[in-house]
Design a protein around this motif. Structure first.
Motif, PDB file in Angstrom:
ATOM      1  N   MET A   1       0.823  -1.203   0.000  1.00 35.22           N
ATOM      2  CA  MET A   1       0.000   0.000   0.000  1.00 35.22           C
ATOM      3  C   MET A   1       0.864   1.263   0.000  1.00 35.22           C
ATOM      4  SD  MET A   1      -2.925   1.384  -0.131  1.00 35.22           S
ATOM      5  CE  MET A   1      -4.031   0.008   0.138  1.00 35.22           C
ATOM      6  N   LYS A   2       1.987   1.218   0.748  1.00 35.21           N
ATOM      7  CA  LYS A   2       2.865   2.383   0.785  1.00 35.21           C
ATOM      8  C   LYS A   2       3.458   2.674  -0.592  1.00 35.21           C
ATOM      9  CE  LYS A   2       4.219   2.016   5.654  1.00 35.21           C
ATOM     10  NZ  LYS A   2       5.349   1.832   6.599  1.00 35.21           N
ATOM     11  N   LYS A   3       3.832   1.607  -1.308  1.00 36.41           N
ATOM     12  CA  LYS A   3       4.381   1.793  -2.653  1.00 36.41           C
ATOM     13  C   LYS A   3       3.343   2.426  -3.568  1.00 36.41           C
ATOM     14  CE  LYS A   3       7.699  -2.046  -2.651  1.00 36.41           C
ATOM     15  NZ  LYS A   3       8.072  -3.329  -3.296  1.00 36.41           N
ATOM     16  N   LEU A   4       2.103   1.956  -3.484  1.00 36.05           N
ATOM     17  CA  LEU A   4       1.040   2.480  -4.334  1.00 36.05           C
ATOM     18  C   LEU A   4       0.777   3.945  -4.029  1.00 36.05           C
ATOM     19  CD1 LEU A   4      -1.115   2.052  -6.468  1.00 36.05           C
ATOM     20  CD2 LEU A   4      -2.646   1.211  -4.664  1.00 36.05           C
ATOM     21  N   LEU A   5       0.719   4.283  -2.752  1.00 42.05           N
ATOM     22  CA  LEU A   5       0.495   5.677  -2.370  1.00 42.05           C
ATOM     23  C   LEU A   5       1.638   6.562  -2.851  1.00 42.05           C
ATOM     24  CD1 LEU A   5      -0.886   5.271   1.275  1.00 42.05           C
ATOM     25  CD2 LEU A   5      -2.170   5.864  -0.800  1.00 42.05           C
ATOM     26  N   ALA A   6       2.853   6.039  -2.787  1.00 37.68           N
ATOM     27  CA  ALA A   6       4.008   6.825  -3.224  1.00 37.68           C
ATOM     28  C   ALA A   6       3.951   7.103  -4.721  1.00 37.68           C
ATOM     29  CB  ALA A   6       5.302   6.095  -2.871  1.00 37.68           C
ATOM     30  N   ILE A   7       3.593   6.094  -5.508  1.00 38.53           N
ATOM     31  CA  ILE A   7       3.558   6.296  -6.961  1.00 38.53           C
ATOM     32  C   ILE A   7       2.380   7.175  -7.355  1.00 38.53           C
ATOM     33  CG2 ILE A   7       2.186   4.243  -7.519  1.00 38.53           C
ATOM     34  CD1 ILE A   7       3.950   3.900  -9.978  1.00 38.53           C
ATOM     35  N   VAL A   8       1.253   7.067  -6.636  1.00 38.29           N
ATOM     36  CA  VAL A   8       0.111   7.942  -6.917  1.00 38.29           C
ATOM     37  C   VAL A   8       0.471   9.391  -6.608  1.00 38.29           C
ATOM     38  CG1 VAL A   8      -2.219   8.556  -6.175  1.00 38.29           C
ATOM     39  CG2 VAL A   8      -1.650   6.168  -6.616  1.00 38.29           C
ATOM     40  N   ALA A   9       1.167   9.608  -5.493  1.00 43.67           N
ATOM     41  CA  ALA A   9       1.580  10.962  -5.133  1.00 43.67           C
ATOM     42  C   ALA A   9       2.564  11.522  -6.156  1.00 43.67           C
ATOM     43  CB  ALA A   9       2.209  10.953  -3.743  1.00 43.67           C
ATOM     44  N   THR A  10       3.499  10.677  -6.601  1.00 43.33           N
ATOM     45  CA  THR A  10       4.468  11.108  -7.608  1.00 43.33           C
ATOM     46  C   THR A  10       3.775  11.454  -8.919  1.00 43.33           C
ATOM     47  OG1 THR A  10       6.158   9.679  -6.630  1.00 43.33           O
ATOM     48  CG2 THR A  10       6.532  10.435  -8.882  1.00 43.33           C
ATOM     49  N   THR A  11       2.803  10.625  -9.308  1.00 42.36           N
ATOM     50  CA  THR A  11       2.058  10.855 -10.550  1.00 42.36           C
ATOM     51  C   THR A  11       1.271  12.161 -10.474  1.00 42.36           C
ATOM     52  OG1 THR A  11       1.843   8.472 -10.905  1.00 42.36           O
ATOM     53  CG2 THR A  11       0.327   9.898 -12.100  1.00 42.36           C
ATOM     54  N   ALA A  12       0.619  12.393  -9.340  1.00 39.63           N
ATOM     55  CA  ALA A  12      -0.154  13.631  -9.170  1.00 39.63           C
ATOM     56  C   ALA A  12       0.755  14.853  -9.215  1.00 39.63           C
ATOM     57  CB  ALA A  12      -0.923  13.582  -7.853  1.00 39.63           C
ATOM     58  N   ALA A 278      -0.967   2.164 -12.107  1.00 42.08           N
ATOM     59  CA  ALA A 278      -0.357   3.429 -11.671  1.00 42.08           C
ATOM     60  C   ALA A 278       1.010   3.604 -12.320  1.00 42.08           C
ATOM     61  CB  ALA A 278      -0.243   3.459 -10.151  1.00 42.08           C
ATOM     62  N   GLY A 279       1.766   2.519 -12.447  1.00 47.56           N
ATOM     63  CA  GLY A 279       3.063   2.595 -13.109  1.00 47.56           C
ATOM     64  C   GLY A 279       2.927   2.952 -14.570  1.00 47.56           C
TER      65      GLY A 279
END
Length: 325
Positions: A1-12, A278-279
């Motif tokens: 979940m932390k990885k997903l949140l990190a990539i979503v934040a980076t994408t945003a 997300a990736g």
């Protein structure tokens, strides 16, 4: 979940930066085109992600995409055939639906054959799929004699698969990706096969001793990967005016990068559909930003290379941390 949140934040954050730096980013044309490209990559990355979860790799997906699009253009196209194809390709176009079905079936067979070679002969996935990639590329060059192939005029209904929209807003390929993602999610998280793939990726020997049919699960993973790549090839055939034999080059790298960015471990046993998608979004945002800002497209390969190496390094660091307990 932390990885997903990190990539979503980076994408945003990247999307916000692009919107500020280049107003064209938020134009309807760019957003719809970006969504289509995300969908194309997402399909390929989903299949690659399934294989990576099982501890494998498939370097042939780009060639599968390219040859699928090329074969559909040759079989169903109304444009003149490249010189030298008389007697090899039917002079009368085959109906699009039959062409698509035939091509997808061929690519599914390719995936199944590669999976069987890996499981029955004990060959390394890297070698088998690298050889598959080169063979499929060779077929594409032989069929076109180095030229190009296209559908020609007409085929509006087929082209709508790639260029059409739902409710005038959502591109059709996004709907296709959503359906595929839902099916892959169900497979990975709500079936015995999916749990078997995770177990194989974590420890293949332990999975075998626990009674899992490792060979069967791996064959299905490679077959599914080829099927999704072929689906992307179908959409590209509808999207592009013509296809070159080299089309799809490096797509396997984009797919691997999207999967590992989304949390798939190169060691196997980890990864989610949400993370893979997300990736794919982040990868396409990067390439879209490079194009909009007028940066040389050669930087795309630099970014992909850095992403893959960084993911491998992070994978090793995480493994060492886990081993220390």
């Amino acid at each position: 979940m932390k990885k997903l949140l990190a990539i979503v934040a980076t994408t945003a954050a990247l999307a916000l930066a692009l919107a500020v730096a280049e107003p064209k980013f938020l134009s309807a044309y760019n957003l719809q085109n970006l969504a289509r490209l995300i969908a194309f990559l997402g399909l390929i990355a989903l299949g690659q992600g399934v294989v990576i979860v099982a501890g494998g790799i498939d370097l042939s997906v780009g060639a599968v995409v390219g040859l699928s699009a090329l074969l559909i253009a040759l079989l169903a196209g109304s444009a003149p055939l490249p010189p030298g194809l008389e007697g090899i390709v039917p002079s009368q176009p085959i109906a699009v639906v039959w062409s698509v079905g035939l091509v997808v079936a061929i690519m599914i067979a390719v995936g199944a054959i590669q999976g069987r070679m890996i499981t029955k002969l004990g060959l390394q996935p890297f070698i088998v799929t690298l050889g598959g990639m080169m063979a499929l590329r060779g077929v594409a060059h032989v069929l076109t004699r180095g030229g190009t192939a296209g559908l020609g005029p007409g085929h509006e209904s087929f082209r709508a698969l790639a260029s059409g929209t739902v409710l005038g807003v959502v591109p059709v390929p996004v709907i296709v990706l959503a359906i595929a993602a839902a099916l892959v999610h169900a497979l990975l998280h709500h079936t015995v096969l999916g749990q078997s793939l995770y177990a194989i990726g974590r420890n293949e020997e332990a999975a075998r001793y626990s009674g899992i049919d490792v060979a069967r699960a791996k064959r299905i993973a490679y077959t599914l990967c080829a099927a999704l790549a072929a689906a992307a090839g179908v959409l590209y055939a509808a999207y592009l005016p013509s296809v070159q034999p080299a089309f799809g080059t490096a797509f396997e790298l984009y797919a691997i990068a999207a999967a590992v960015l989304g949390g798939c471990s190169l060691r196997g046993g980890e990864g989610t559909v949400a993370g893979i998608l997300a990736g794919a979004v982040l990868m396409r945002l990067i390439t879209n930003g490079i194009n909009l800002l007028g940066i040389s497209t050669h930087w795309e390969l630099v970014v992909i290379g850095v992403v893959i190496v960084a993911a491998a390094v992070l994978d090793v660091l995480v493994r060492r941390r886990d081993e220390r307990g």
